[in-house]
Design a protein around this motif. Structure first.
Motif, PDB file in Angstrom:
ATOM      1  N   TYR A  75       0.835  -1.197   0.000  1.00 42.65           N
ATOM      2  CA  TYR A  75       0.000   0.000   0.000  1.00 42.65           C
ATOM      3  C   TYR A  75       0.873   1.252   0.000  1.00 42.65           C
ATOM      4  O   TYR A  75       2.008   1.226   0.463  1.00 42.65           O
ATOM      5  CB  TYR A  75      -0.896   0.026   1.247  1.00 42.65           C
ATOM      6  CG  TYR A  75      -2.016  -0.981   1.221  1.00 42.65           C
ATOM      7  CD1 TYR A  75      -3.295  -0.621   0.810  1.00 42.65           C
ATOM      8  CD2 TYR A  75      -1.800  -2.296   1.615  1.00 42.65           C
ATOM      9  CE1 TYR A  75      -4.328  -1.549   0.792  1.00 42.65           C
ATOM     10  CE2 TYR A  75      -2.824  -3.230   1.597  1.00 42.65           C
ATOM     11  CZ  TYR A  75      -4.086  -2.848   1.188  1.00 42.65           C
ATOM     12  OH  TYR A  75      -5.100  -3.760   1.160  1.00 42.65           O
ATOM     13  N   VAL A  76       0.326   2.330  -0.525  1.00 45.10           N
ATOM     14  CA  VAL A  76       0.979   3.642  -0.474  1.00 45.10           C
ATOM     15  C   VAL A  76      -0.024   4.635   0.098  1.00 45.10           C
ATOM     16  O   VAL A  76      -1.247   4.441  -0.001  1.00 45.10           O
ATOM     17  CB  VAL A  76       1.472   4.118  -1.855  1.00 45.10           C
ATOM     18  CG1 VAL A  76       2.558   3.211  -2.398  1.00 45.10           C
ATOM     19  CG2 VAL A  76       0.325   4.229  -2.834  1.00 45.10           C
ATOM     20  N   ILE A  77       0.472   5.699   0.677  1.00 47.46           N
ATOM     21  CA  ILE A  77      -0.402   6.723   1.230  1.00 47.46           C
ATOM     22  C   ILE A  77      -1.022   7.491   0.076  1.00 47.46           C
ATOM     23  O   ILE A  77      -0.324   8.024  -0.779  1.00 47.46           O
ATOM     24  CB  ILE A  77       0.375   7.662   2.168  1.00 47.46           C
ATOM     25  CG1 ILE A  77       0.935   6.880   3.355  1.00 47.46           C
ATOM     26  CG2 ILE A  77      -0.523   8.801   2.649  1.00 47.46           C
ATOM     27  CD1 ILE A  77       1.864   7.682   4.249  1.00 47.46           C
ATOM     28  N   SER A  78      -2.351   7.524   0.061  1.00 51.25           N
ATOM     29  CA  SER A  78      -3.050   8.193  -1.043  1.00 51.25           C
ATOM     30  C   SER A  78      -3.791   9.451  -0.595  1.00 51.25           C
ATOM     31  O   SER A  78      -4.217  10.237  -1.429  1.00 51.25           O
ATOM     32  CB  SER A  78      -4.034   7.232  -1.711  1.00 51.25           C
ATOM     33  OG  SER A  78      -5.008   6.794  -0.788  1.00 51.25           O
ATOM     34  N   GLY A  79      -3.938   9.625   0.701  1.00 51.58           N
ATOM     35  CA  GLY A  79      -4.631  10.811   1.179  1.00 51.58           C
ATOM     36  C   GLY A  79      -4.553  10.948   2.685  1.00 51.58           C
ATOM     37  O   GLY A  79      -4.404   9.955   3.392  1.00 51.58           O
ATOM     38  N   VAL A  80      -4.657  12.188   3.142  1.00 51.60           N
ATOM     39  CA  VAL A  80      -4.618  12.472   4.570  1.00 51.60           C
ATOM     40  C   VAL A  80      -5.670  13.534   4.872  1.00 51.60           C
ATOM     41  O   VAL A  80      -5.749  14.550   4.186  1.00 51.60           O
ATOM     42  CB  VAL A  80      -3.225  12.994   5.010  1.00 51.60           C
ATOM     43  CG1 VAL A  80      -3.222  13.352   6.488  1.00 51.60           C
ATOM     44  CG2 VAL A  80      -2.141  11.979   4.697  1.00 51.60           C
ATOM     45  N   THR A  81      -6.461  13.272   5.907  1.00 46.75           N
ATOM     46  CA  THR A  81      -7.416  14.248   6.405  1.00 46.75           C
ATOM     47  C   THR A  81      -7.120  14.458   7.878  1.00 46.75           C
ATOM     48  O   THR A  81      -7.188  13.507   8.666  1.00 46.75           O
ATOM     49  CB  THR A  81      -8.868  13.749   6.238  1.00 46.75           C
ATOM     50  OG1 THR A  81      -9.085  13.436   4.874  1.00 46.75           O
ATOM     51  CG2 THR A  81      -9.851  14.796   6.706  1.00 46.75           C
ATOM     52  N   GLU A  82      -6.767  15.690   8.231  1.00 42.58           N
ATOM     53  CA  GLU A  82      -6.444  15.984   9.621  1.00 42.58           C
ATOM     54  C   GLU A  82      -7.541  16.824  10.238  1.00 42.58           C
ATOM     55  O   GLU A  82      -8.141  17.673   9.574  1.00 42.58           O
ATOM     56  CB  GLU A  82      -5.111  16.726   9.708  1.00 42.58           C
ATOM     57  CG  GLU A  82      -3.942  15.869   9.256  1.00 42.58           C
ATOM     58  CD  GLU A  82      -2.613  16.372   9.755  1.00 42.58           C
ATOM     59  OE1 GLU A  82      -2.484  16.558  10.975  1.00 42.58           O
ATOM     60  OE2 GLU A  82      -1.739  16.586   8.918  1.00 42.58           O
ATOM     61  N   ASN A  83      -7.803  16.540  11.517  1.00 39.83           N
ATOM     62  CA  ASN A  83      -8.750  17.343  12.274  1.00 39.83           C
ATOM     63  C   ASN A  83      -8.326  17.333  13.744  1.00 39.83           C
ATOM     64  O   ASN A  83      -7.234  16.856  14.065  1.00 39.83           O
ATOM     65  CB  ASN A  83     -10.181  16.840  12.077  1.00 39.83           C
ATOM     66  CG  ASN A  83     -10.353  15.397  12.473  1.00 39.83           C
ATOM     67  OD1 ASN A  83      -9.684  14.894  13.370  1.00 39.83           O
ATOM     68  ND2 ASN A  83     -11.257  14.706  11.794  1.00 39.83           N
ATOM     69  N   LEU A  84      -9.163  17.831  14.607  1.00 41.63           N
ATOM     70  CA  LEU A  84      -8.800  17.939  16.022  1.00 41.63           C
ATOM     71  C   LEU A  84      -8.680  16.587  16.714  1.00 41.63           C
ATOM     72  O   LEU A  84      -8.076  16.491  17.779  1.00 41.63           O
ATOM     73  CB  LEU A  84      -9.813  18.817  16.760  1.00 41.63           C
ATOM     74  CG  LEU A  84      -9.857  20.276  16.305  1.00 41.63           C
ATOM     75  CD1 LEU A  84     -10.962  21.020  17.034  1.00 41.63           C
ATOM     76  CD2 LEU A  84      -8.518  20.951  16.516  1.00 41.63           C
ATOM     77  N   SER A  85      -9.232  15.547  16.125  1.00 39.44           N
ATOM     78  CA  SER A  85      -9.155  14.223  16.746  1.00 39.44           C
ATOM     79  C   SER A  85      -8.057  13.353  16.137  1.00 39.44           C
ATOM     80  O   SER A  85      -8.045  12.148  16.334  1.00 39.44           O
ATOM     81  CB  SER A  85     -10.504  13.510  16.646  1.00 39.44           C
ATOM     82  OG  SER A  85     -10.819  13.224  15.313  1.00 39.44           O
ATOM     83  N   GLY A  86      -7.142  13.937  15.389  1.00 38.68           N
ATOM     84  CA  GLY A  86      -6.034  13.182  14.811  1.00 38.68           C
ATOM     85  C   GLY A  86      -6.010  13.300  13.307  1.00 38.68           C
ATOM     86  O   GLY A  86      -6.485  14.272  12.739  1.00 38.68           O
ATOM     87  N   ALA A  87      -5.462  12.273  12.688  1.00 37.78           N
ATOM     88  CA  ALA A  87      -5.356  12.251  11.232  1.00 37.78           C
ATOM     89  C   ALA A  87      -5.921  10.928  10.725  1.00 37.78           C
ATOM     90  O   ALA A  87      -5.695   9.876  11.309  1.00 37.78           O
ATOM     91  CB  ALA A  87      -3.907  12.391  10.800  1.00 37.78           C
TER      92      ALA A  87
END
Length: 78
Positions: free
Chosen positions: A22-34
């Motif tokens: 697998y490869v990293i395809s996306g990241v969504t960060e918010n106040l509860s982590g990523a």
């Protein structure tokens, strides 16, 4: 769970997915982590799709960020 053990557990999950192709395809960060999305890019036809991990520990967030930068450098060289 101790702070360091939490980091190790998250790092192991990240490493496991990377070792599986697998490869990293996306990241969504918010106040509860990523929330990190991994997309399968390997050759095994039995595996496919997207896996998602919820990363809480700050050191784990730094860890996957470093991996993401390395992936992007590899893509720009090709």
């Amino acid at each position: 769970m101790s702070d360091h053990r939490e980091f190790e557990a998250e790092r192991e999950k990240i490493d496991f997915l990377l070792e599986q192709g697998y490869v990293i395809s996306g990241v969504t960060e918010n106040l509860s982590g990523a929330f990190v999305e991994f997309q399968y890019k390997g050759n095994d036809s039995d595996k496919s799709g997207i896996e998602r991990l919820h990363i809480l520990h700050p050191d784990s967030r730094k860890y996957f960020s470093t991996i993401l930068v390395q992936q992007q450098k590899k893509q720009s060289v090709k």
